[in-house]
Design a protein around this motif. Structure first.
Motif, PDB file in Angstrom:
ATOM      1  N   ALA A  25      84.363  44.356  49.465  1.00  0.00           N
ATOM      2  CA  ALA A  25      83.336  44.691  48.473  1.00  0.00           C
ATOM      3  C   ALA A  25      83.755  44.217  47.086  1.00  0.00           C
ATOM      4  CB  ALA A  25      83.076  46.196  48.473  1.00  0.00           C
ATOM      5  N   ASP A  26      85.014  44.412  46.722  1.00  0.00           N
ATOM      6  CA  ASP A  26      85.510  43.942  45.421  1.00  0.00           C
ATOM      7  C   ASP A  26      85.390  42.426  45.290  1.00  0.00           C
ATOM      8  OD1 ASP A  26      86.111  46.520  44.642  1.00  0.00           O
ATOM      9  OD2 ASP A  26      88.259  46.347  45.108  1.00  0.00           O
ATOM     10  N   GLU A  27      85.715  41.711  46.362  1.00  0.00           N
ATOM     11  CA  GLU A  27      85.603  40.254  46.342  1.00  0.00           C
ATOM     12  C   GLU A  27      84.152  39.816  46.181  1.00  0.00           C
ATOM     13  OE1 GLU A  27      87.483  38.429  49.723  1.00  0.00           O
ATOM     14  OE2 GLU A  27      89.406  39.394  49.292  1.00  0.00           O
TER      15      GLU A  27
ATOM     16  N   LYS B 169      88.694  37.116  52.342  1.00  0.00           N
ATOM     17  CA  LYS B 169      90.139  36.950  52.554  1.00  0.00           C
ATOM     18  C   LYS B 169      90.736  38.345  52.581  1.00  0.00           C
ATOM     19  CE  LYS B 169      90.057  32.664  50.000  1.00  0.00           C
ATOM     20  NZ  LYS B 169      90.232  32.067  48.693  1.00  0.00           N
ATOM     21  N   ALA B 170      90.866  38.876  53.782  1.00  0.00           N
ATOM     22  CA  ALA B 170      91.361  40.243  53.908  1.00  0.00           C
ATOM     23  C   ALA B 170      92.214  40.362  55.161  1.00  0.00           C
ATOM     24  CB  ALA B 170      90.188  41.221  53.970  1.00  0.00           C
TER      25      ALA B 170
ATOM     26  N   SER C  31      77.626  47.380  55.607  1.00  0.00           N
ATOM     27  CA  SER C  31      77.370  48.737  56.110  1.00  0.00           C
ATOM     28  C   SER C  31      77.597  48.812  57.624  1.00  0.00           C
ATOM     29  CB  SER C  31      75.963  49.199  55.742  1.00  0.00           C
ATOM     30  OG  SER C  31      74.992  48.373  56.333  1.00  0.00           O
ATOM     31  N   THR C  32      77.285  47.754  58.333  1.00  0.00           N
ATOM     32  CA  THR C  32      77.561  47.721  59.774  1.00  0.00           C
ATOM     33  C   THR C  32      79.059  47.778  60.027  1.00  0.00           C
ATOM     34  OG1 THR C  32      75.547  46.426  60.133  1.00  0.00           O
ATOM     35  CG2 THR C  32      77.181  46.441  61.911  1.00  0.00           C
ATOM     36  N   LEU C  33      79.823  47.028  59.240  1.00  0.00           N
ATOM     37  CA  LEU C  33      81.288  47.083  59.370  1.00  0.00           C
ATOM     38  C   LEU C  33      81.816  48.477  59.032  1.00  0.00           C
ATOM     39  CD1 LEU C  33      82.252  43.615  57.872  1.00  0.00           C
ATOM     40  CD2 LEU C  33      82.643  44.377  60.228  1.00  0.00           C
ATOM     41  N   MET C  34      81.236  49.119  58.017  1.00  0.00           N
ATOM     42  CA  MET C  34      81.670  50.480  57.658  1.00  0.00           C
ATOM     43  C   MET C  34      81.379  51.453  58.792  1.00  0.00           C
ATOM     44  SD  MET C  34      80.775  50.657  53.566  1.00  0.00           S
ATOM     45  CE  MET C  34      80.132  52.264  53.745  1.00  0.00           C
ATOM     46  N   LEU C  35      80.227  51.311  59.429  1.00  0.00           N
ATOM     47  CA  LEU C  35      79.889  52.173  60.561  1.00  0.00           C
ATOM     48  C   LEU C  35      80.874  51.979  61.706  1.00  0.00           C
ATOM     49  CD1 LEU C  35      78.002  54.135  62.056  1.00  0.00           C
ATOM     50  CD2 LEU C  35      76.673  52.131  62.761  1.00  0.00           C
ATOM     51  N   ILE C  36      81.165  50.728  62.035  1.00  0.00           N
ATOM     52  CA  ILE C  36      82.117  50.433  63.114  1.00  0.00           C
ATOM     53  C   ILE C  36      83.490  50.987  62.775  1.00  0.00           C
ATOM     54  CG2 ILE C  36      83.334  48.572  64.320  1.00  0.00           C
ATOM     55  CD1 ILE C  36      80.710  46.917  64.003  1.00  0.00           C
TER      56      ILE C  36
ATOM     57  N   HIS D 196      90.183  43.523  65.258  1.00  0.00           N
ATOM     58  CA  HIS D 196      90.026  44.954  65.017  1.00  0.00           C
ATOM     59  C   HIS D 196      89.688  45.223  63.556  1.00  0.00           C
ATOM     60  CE1 HIS D 196      90.641  49.267  65.176  1.00  0.00           C
ATOM     61  NE2 HIS D 196      90.503  49.125  66.489  1.00  0.00           N
ATOM     62  N   VAL D 197      88.663  46.020  63.352  1.00  0.00           N
ATOM     63  CA  VAL D 197      88.154  46.287  62.009  1.00  0.00           C
ATOM     64  C   VAL D 197      89.179  47.005  61.130  1.00  0.00           C
ATOM     65  CG1 VAL D 197      87.061  48.510  62.537  1.00  0.00           C
ATOM     66  CG2 VAL D 197      86.080  47.019  60.762  1.00  0.00           C
ATOM     67  N   SER D 198      90.136  47.676  61.723  1.00  0.00           N
ATOM     68  CA  SER D 198      91.154  48.381  60.933  1.00  0.00           C
ATOM     69  C   SER D 198      92.091  47.418  60.210  1.00  0.00           C
ATOM     70  CB  SER D 198      91.959  49.336  61.816  1.00  0.00           C
ATOM     71  OG  SER D 198      92.733  48.605  62.736  1.00  0.00           O
ATOM     72  N   GLN D 199      92.063  46.144  60.581  1.00  0.00           N
ATOM     73  CA  GLN D 199      92.913  45.154  59.930  1.00  0.00           C
ATOM     74  C   GLN D 199      92.298  44.607  58.643  1.00  0.00           C
ATOM     75  OE1 GLN D 199      93.421  42.331  63.132  1.00  0.00           O
ATOM     76  NE2 GLN D 199      95.272  43.349  63.846  1.00  0.00           N
ATOM     77  N   VAL D 200      91.119  45.106  58.289  1.00  0.00           N
ATOM     78  CA  VAL D 200      90.414  44.616  57.107  1.00  0.00           C
ATOM     79  C   VAL D 200      90.134  45.772  56.159  1.00  0.00           C
ATOM     80  CG1 VAL D 200      88.297  43.513  56.293  1.00  0.00           C
ATOM     81  CG2 VAL D 200      89.308  42.806  58.443  1.00  0.00           C
ATOM     82  N   SER D 201      90.447  45.581  54.890  1.00  0.00           N
ATOM     83  CA  SER D 201      90.091  46.552  53.866  1.00  0.00           C
ATOM     84  C   SER D 201      88.671  46.258  53.406  1.00  0.00           C
ATOM     85  CB  SER D 201      91.052  46.458  52.679  1.00  0.00           C
ATOM     86  OG  SER D 201      90.536  47.195  51.590  1.00  0.00           O
ATOM     87  N   LEU D 202      87.745  47.132  53.773  1.00  0.00           N
ATOM     88  CA  LEU D 202      86.356  46.915  53.385  1.00  0.00           C
ATOM     89  C   LEU D 202      86.167  47.095  51.885  1.00  0.00           C
ATOM     90  CD1 LEU D 202      84.516  48.574  56.394  1.00  0.00           C
ATOM     91  CD2 LEU D 202      85.122  46.182  56.038  1.00  0.00           C
TER      92      LEU D 202
END
Length: 76
Positions: free
Chosen positions: A39-41, A8-9, A65-70, A29-35
Protein backbone atom coordinates in the motif's frame (compact mmCIF):
# COMPACT_ATOMS: atom_id res chain seq x y z
CA UNK A 1 -3.83 -2.91 -13.21
CA UNK A 2 -1.28 -0.49 -14.53
CA UNK A 3 1.70 -2.46 -15.89
CA UNK A 4 4.05 0.31 -14.69
CA UNK A 5 3.31 -0.42 -11.03
CA UNK A 6 5.44 -3.26 -9.72
CA UNK A 7 5.33 -4.68 -6.20
CA UNK A 8 8.66 -5.31 -4.45
CA UNK A 9 7.87 -7.10 -1.23
CA UNK A 10 9.62 -10.02 0.35
CA UNK A 11 10.63 -12.60 -2.22
CA UNK A 12 8.15 -11.26 -4.78
CA UNK A 13 8.74 -8.62 -7.42
CA UNK A 14 6.23 -8.04 -10.19
CA UNK A 15 2.71 -6.86 -10.99
CA UNK A 16 0.12 -6.90 -8.24
CA UNK A 17 -2.27 -8.97 -10.37
CA UNK A 18 0.39 -11.67 -10.67
CA UNK A 19 0.89 -11.68 -6.91
CA UNK A 20 -2.83 -12.24 -6.37
CA UNK A 21 -2.87 -14.99 -8.99
CA UNK A 22 0.09 -16.79 -7.39
CA UNK A 23 -1.45 -16.52 -3.92
CA UNK A 24 -4.82 -17.82 -5.12
CA UNK A 25 -3.13 -20.77 -6.86
CA UNK A 26 -1.14 -21.41 -3.66
CA UNK A 27 2.20 -21.01 -5.42
CA UNK A 28 3.20 -18.13 -3.15
CA UNK A 29 2.21 -17.70 0.48
CA UNK A 30 0.59 -14.38 1.31
CA UNK A 31 2.39 -14.23 4.67
CA UNK A 32 5.63 -13.55 2.79
CA UNK A 33 4.33 -10.16 1.67
CA UNK A 34 3.80 -7.04 3.76
CA UNK A 35 0.53 -5.63 2.49
CA UNK A 36 1.27 -2.38 4.32
CA UNK A 37 4.45 -2.08 2.27
CA UNK A 38 2.48 -2.74 -0.92
CA UNK A 39 0.00 0.00 0.00
CA UNK A 40 2.84 2.42 0.82
CA UNK A 41 4.48 1.69 -2.54
CA UNK A 42 1.20 2.33 -4.34
CA UNK A 43 0.67 5.65 -2.55
CA UNK A 44 4.21 6.68 -3.55
CA UNK A 45 3.44 5.59 -7.11
CA UNK A 46 0.29 7.74 -7.12
CA UNK A 47 2.23 10.76 -5.88
CA UNK A 48 4.74 10.42 -8.72
CA UNK A 49 2.24 9.75 -11.51
CA UNK A 50 -0.60 12.17 -12.09
CA UNK A 51 -3.60 11.40 -14.22
CA UNK A 52 -3.99 7.74 -13.33
CA UNK A 53 -7.49 6.66 -14.37
CA UNK A 54 -9.94 6.02 -11.56
CA UNK A 55 -10.63 2.47 -12.78
CA UNK A 56 -6.96 1.55 -12.21
CA UNK A 57 -7.11 2.89 -8.65
CA UNK A 58 -10.31 0.95 -8.05
CA UNK A 59 -8.66 -2.20 -9.40
CA UNK A 60 -5.80 -1.72 -6.92
CA UNK A 61 -8.28 -1.47 -4.04
CA UNK A 62 -10.03 -4.63 -5.26
CA UNK A 63 -6.82 -6.66 -5.57
CA UNK A 64 -5.38 -5.32 -2.29
CA UNK A 65 -8.59 -6.03 -0.37
CA UNK A 66 -8.70 -9.56 -1.78
CA UNK A 67 -5.12 -10.10 -0.61
CA UNK A 68 -6.05 -8.72 2.83
CA UNK A 69 -8.98 -11.14 3.04
CA UNK A 70 -6.77 -14.10 2.08
CA UNK A 71 -4.10 -13.02 4.57
CA UNK A 72 -6.60 -12.58 7.41
CA UNK A 73 -8.03 -16.05 6.74
CA UNK A 74 -4.50 -17.50 6.70
CA UNK A 75 -3.76 -15.89 10.06
CA UNK A 76 -6.85 -17.42 11.61
Amino acid sequence: MNPDFKVKAGKFEGPLDLLLDLVEKRKFHVSQVSLAQVADEYVAYLKNHSGIPMNEMVNFVLVASTLMLIKSIALL
